[in-house]
Design a protein around this motif. Sequence first.
Motif, PDB file in Angstrom:
ATOM      1  N   VAL A   1      -3.064 -63.993 -61.388  1.00  0.00           N
ATOM      2  CA  VAL A   1      -3.724 -65.207 -60.889  1.00  0.00           C
ATOM      3  C   VAL A   1      -3.019 -66.457 -61.389  1.00  0.00           C
ATOM      4  N   VAL A   2      -2.683 -66.476 -62.692  1.00  0.00           N
ATOM      5  CA  VAL A   2      -1.959 -67.617 -63.260  1.00  0.00           C
ATOM      6  C   VAL A   2      -0.653 -67.835 -62.515  1.00  0.00           C
ATOM      7  N   PHE A   3       0.034 -66.720 -62.199  1.00  0.00           N
ATOM      8  CA  PHE A   3       1.333 -66.826 -61.545  1.00  0.00           C
ATOM      9  C   PHE A   3       1.224 -66.931 -60.021  1.00  0.00           C
ATOM     10  N   ILE A   4       0.001 -67.073 -59.526  1.00  0.00           N
ATOM     11  CA  ILE A   4      -0.199 -67.480 -58.136  1.00  0.00           C
ATOM     12  C   ILE A   4      -0.453 -68.981 -58.085  1.00  0.00           C
ATOM     13  N   LYS A   5      -1.377 -69.438 -58.913  1.00  0.00           N
ATOM     14  CA  LYS A   5      -1.790 -70.836 -58.868  1.00  0.00           C
ATOM     15  C   LYS A   5      -0.689 -71.780 -59.366  1.00  0.00           C
ATOM     16  N   GLY A   6       0.094 -71.320 -60.367  1.00  0.00           N
ATOM     17  CA  GLY A   6       1.174 -72.158 -60.882  1.00  0.00           C
ATOM     18  C   GLY A   6       2.211 -72.501 -59.815  1.00  0.00           C
ATOM     19  N   PRO A   7       2.874 -71.493 -59.230  1.00  0.00           N
ATOM     20  CA  PRO A   7       3.872 -71.793 -58.198  1.00  0.00           C
ATOM     21  C   PRO A   7       3.272 -72.422 -56.952  1.00  0.00           C
ATOM     22  N   ALA A   8       2.024 -72.053 -56.620  1.00  0.00           N
ATOM     23  CA  ALA A   8       1.383 -72.661 -55.447  1.00  0.00           C
ATOM     24  C   ALA A   8       1.227 -74.161 -55.638  1.00  0.00           C
ATOM     25  N   SER A   9       0.884 -74.592 -56.869  1.00  0.00           N
ATOM     26  CA  SER A   9       0.729 -76.020 -57.132  1.00  0.00           C
ATOM     27  C   SER A   9       2.072 -76.738 -57.066  1.00  0.00           C
ATOM     28  N   ILE A  10       3.139 -76.076 -57.546  1.00  0.00           N
ATOM     29  CA  ILE A  10       4.475 -76.680 -57.458  1.00  0.00           C
ATOM     30  C   ILE A  10       4.898 -76.816 -55.998  1.00  0.00           C
ATOM     31  N   LEU A  11       4.719 -75.748 -55.219  1.00  0.00           N
ATOM     32  CA  LEU A  11       5.084 -75.779 -53.798  1.00  0.00           C
ATOM     33  C   LEU A  11       4.245 -76.793 -53.032  1.00  0.00           C
ATOM     34  N   ASN A  12       2.977 -76.928 -53.413  1.00  0.00           N
ATOM     35  CA  ASN A  12       2.112 -77.918 -52.774  1.00  0.00           C
ATOM     36  C   ASN A  12       2.644 -79.332 -53.001  1.00  0.00           C
ATOM     37  N   GLY A  13       3.108 -79.596 -54.227  1.00  0.00           N
ATOM     38  CA  GLY A  13       3.662 -80.912 -54.529  1.00  0.00           C
ATOM     39  C   GLY A  13       4.979 -81.182 -53.809  1.00  0.00           C
ATOM     40  N   LEU A  14       5.760 -80.126 -53.594  1.00  0.00           N
ATOM     41  CA  LEU A  14       7.064 -80.287 -52.939  1.00  0.00           C
ATOM     42  C   LEU A  14       6.955 -80.374 -51.423  1.00  0.00           C
ATOM     43  N   THR A  15       6.057 -79.589 -50.827  1.00  0.00           N
ATOM     44  CA  THR A  15       6.015 -79.467 -49.370  1.00  0.00           C
ATOM     45  C   THR A  15       4.806 -80.136 -48.728  1.00  0.00           C
ATOM     46  N   GLY A  16       3.746 -80.303 -49.509  1.00  0.00           N
ATOM     47  CA  GLY A  16       2.523 -80.856 -48.935  1.00  0.00           C
ATOM     48  C   GLY A  16       1.686 -79.822 -48.191  1.00  0.00           C
ATOM     49  N   PHE A  17       2.119 -78.557 -48.174  1.00  0.00           N
ATOM     50  CA  PHE A  17       1.349 -77.509 -47.501  1.00  0.00           C
ATOM     51  C   PHE A  17       0.010 -77.302 -48.203  1.00  0.00           C
ATOM     52  N   ASN A  18      -0.978 -76.907 -47.434  1.00  0.00           N
ATOM     53  CA  ASN A  18      -2.297 -76.626 -47.984  1.00  0.00           C
ATOM     54  C   ASN A  18      -2.199 -75.541 -49.059  1.00  0.00           C
ATOM     55  N   ILE A  19      -2.809 -75.799 -50.201  1.00  0.00           N
ATOM     56  CA  ILE A  19      -2.652 -74.882 -51.329  1.00  0.00           C
ATOM     57  C   ILE A  19      -3.301 -73.522 -51.050  1.00  0.00           C
ATOM     58  N   SER A  20      -4.355 -73.501 -50.245  1.00  0.00           N
ATOM     59  CA  SER A  20      -5.007 -72.224 -49.905  1.00  0.00           C
ATOM     60  C   SER A  20      -4.083 -71.353 -49.065  1.00  0.00           C
ATOM     61  N   ILE A  21      -3.331 -71.987 -48.158  1.00  0.00           N
ATOM     62  CA  ILE A  21      -2.369 -71.251 -47.331  1.00  0.00           C
ATOM     63  C   ILE A  21      -1.257 -70.680 -48.202  1.00  0.00           C
ATOM     64  N   LEU A  22      -0.800 -71.490 -49.165  1.00  0.00           N
ATOM     65  CA  LEU A  22       0.261 -71.030 -50.065  1.00  0.00           C
ATOM     66  C   LEU A  22      -0.214 -69.861 -50.916  1.00  0.00           C
ATOM     67  N   ILE A  23      -1.447 -69.937 -51.408  1.00  0.00           N
ATOM     68  CA  ILE A  23      -2.002 -68.838 -52.199  1.00  0.00           C
ATOM     69  C   ILE A  23      -2.097 -67.568 -51.358  1.00  0.00           C
ATOM     70  N   GLY A  24      -2.519 -67.706 -50.101  1.00  0.00           N
ATOM     71  CA  GLY A  24      -2.610 -66.551 -49.209  1.00  0.00           C
ATOM     72  C   GLY A  24      -1.257 -65.928 -48.950  1.00  0.00           C
ATOM     73  N   ALA A  25      -0.230 -66.771 -48.768  1.00  0.00           N
ATOM     74  CA  ALA A  25       1.118 -66.260 -48.525  1.00  0.00           C
ATOM     75  C   ALA A  25       1.650 -65.507 -49.737  1.00  0.00           C
ATOM     76  N   ILE A  26       1.395 -66.056 -50.932  1.00  0.00           N
ATOM     77  CA  ILE A  26       1.857 -65.384 -52.158  1.00  0.00           C
ATOM     78  C   ILE A  26       1.135 -64.059 -52.339  1.00  0.00           C
ATOM     79  N   PHE A  27      -0.166 -64.021 -52.030  1.00  0.00           N
ATOM     80  CA  PHE A  27      -0.928 -62.772 -52.119  1.00  0.00           C
ATOM     81  C   PHE A  27      -0.357 -61.711 -51.183  1.00  0.00           C
ATOM     82  N   LEU A  28       0.010 -62.115 -49.977  1.00  0.00           N
ATOM     83  CA  LEU A  28       0.575 -61.166 -49.017  1.00  0.00           C
ATOM     84  C   LEU A  28       1.878 -60.588 -49.557  1.00  0.00           C
ATOM     85  N   TYR A  29       2.700 -61.458 -50.137  1.00  0.00           N
ATOM     86  CA  TYR A  29       3.950 -60.978 -50.731  1.00  0.00           C
ATOM     87  C   TYR A  29       3.658 -60.007 -51.884  1.00  0.00           C
ATOM     88  N   TYR A  30       2.691 -60.350 -52.731  1.00  0.00           N
ATOM     89  CA  TYR A  30       2.311 -59.484 -53.843  1.00  0.00           C
ATOM     90  C   TYR A  30       1.944 -58.088 -53.362  1.00  0.00           C
TER      91      TYR A  30
END
Length: 480
Positions: free
Chosen positions: A140-169
Amino acid sequence: MITFFICIVALILGYVVYGKFVENKFGADPEKTTPAIAQEDGVDFVPMGWKKIFLIQFLNIAGLGPIFGAIAGALWGPVAFIWIVFGCIFAGAVHDYFSGMLSVRHGGASIPEVVGKYLGPAFKNFMRVFSVILLVLVGVVFIKGPASILNGLTGFNISILIGAIFLYYLIATLVPIDKLIGKVYPFFGLCLLIMAVGIAGALIFGGFHIPELIPANIGNLHSSPDKYPIYPLLFITIACGAISGFHATQSPLMARCMTNEKQGRKIFYGTMIAEGVVAMIWAAAAMTFFGGVRELGETMAQPGHNAAWVVNEICNSLLGKVGGFLAIFGVVAAPITSGDTAFRSARLTIADSLNFSQKSIAKRLIVTIPLFVVGFLLTQVNFAIIWRYFGWANQTLATVVLWTAAMYMVTKARSHWFISLPATFMTAVVVTYILIAPEGFSLSQEIAYPLGIVTALSSLAVFLYTAYKKASPKLTLQEQ
């Protein structure tokens, strides 16, 4: 930068000198058949070259730990350098080496099974539950951490980023280890090392002044020293980079891929030293980039200025656009790849506990799906709360593994003090922390410090008494 260079050299010498000492004490035997050869199954037991395993292990154990933890630890000042160097050489690397090599010696067993063999069934059952909880927290820590970085870089919705990382996991947790992890992760591990070297080069050649370990700087430089004492908070905050129980959950993954016991010092002790170097670089960068330790504290106190923001600022300022992209790529890829191996380790730990074969994908899904459901629910909890509990759980697991390694040495009639002394110190740290922390019992320092010391010394006394009784052990679990 005298202190900085001395610390880097000390870490390297630690690998060369103390790493060899630890290897000799353990008794690595190149003639023994490893689990990768004896139990090859094409899924988790897959022989690989040591260089590839080194980069995978480094990436798996690193994640955000030696970056975020080192940045947070820098708030206490150069005293953080002392913990990184001594913790890494004498505790963390020893912990990593034994967690990996004991798995190799016991058929690639997960760490709870190894703990149970040397500390008894009660500890085994405790570790089965505790390690799975820790692994899910890590994921969980290693989902929310990179998701927050990607959110700051791309502006993508953080929930979408978390879902994408979960799918990869999900994909990475299920596929054979050599199909994705074995092919892609060495590249990501190399990126993380290149990023750290780039930051170090920018500090050295950019005219920055890293604080030295002079008498005026050795004390607590935190902006709120009474609220945040060096002991035990610094020793929990800087985990990866000094000592981390999470590493013990990752080492069996690579223990199932090694082809020679002599590779252990490079793969397990060596990757911990490499992580210590990364932590040193990021701690130094954090203390220096904003003008000093006090300025770092003032900057991070502002809304939105968390560790992810610090990483973004330092990378883009020191390395330019190309280097900044590479650095951000490293600090995003590293935690994601650690997160997926955390879930993979949780799957294997549960499967080992239940003696549940993982050769078919259907059986892997039976274990994996519930883990992901729990992990997703935990992403809704505040990141800071999860990180604090992760930090304590992480160091507690490391402490148990150190006691396990010390007991192993007792059963082999070899000296245990180089392990039991760090284990005693870490016992004092984790007990004192949970007594003093707001998420624990919130006791005063006057009560927590003596209780922590008494508990640690009592643990050592119980260990020595048990060791005396086991002077002539009869091992019941056949070693490979």
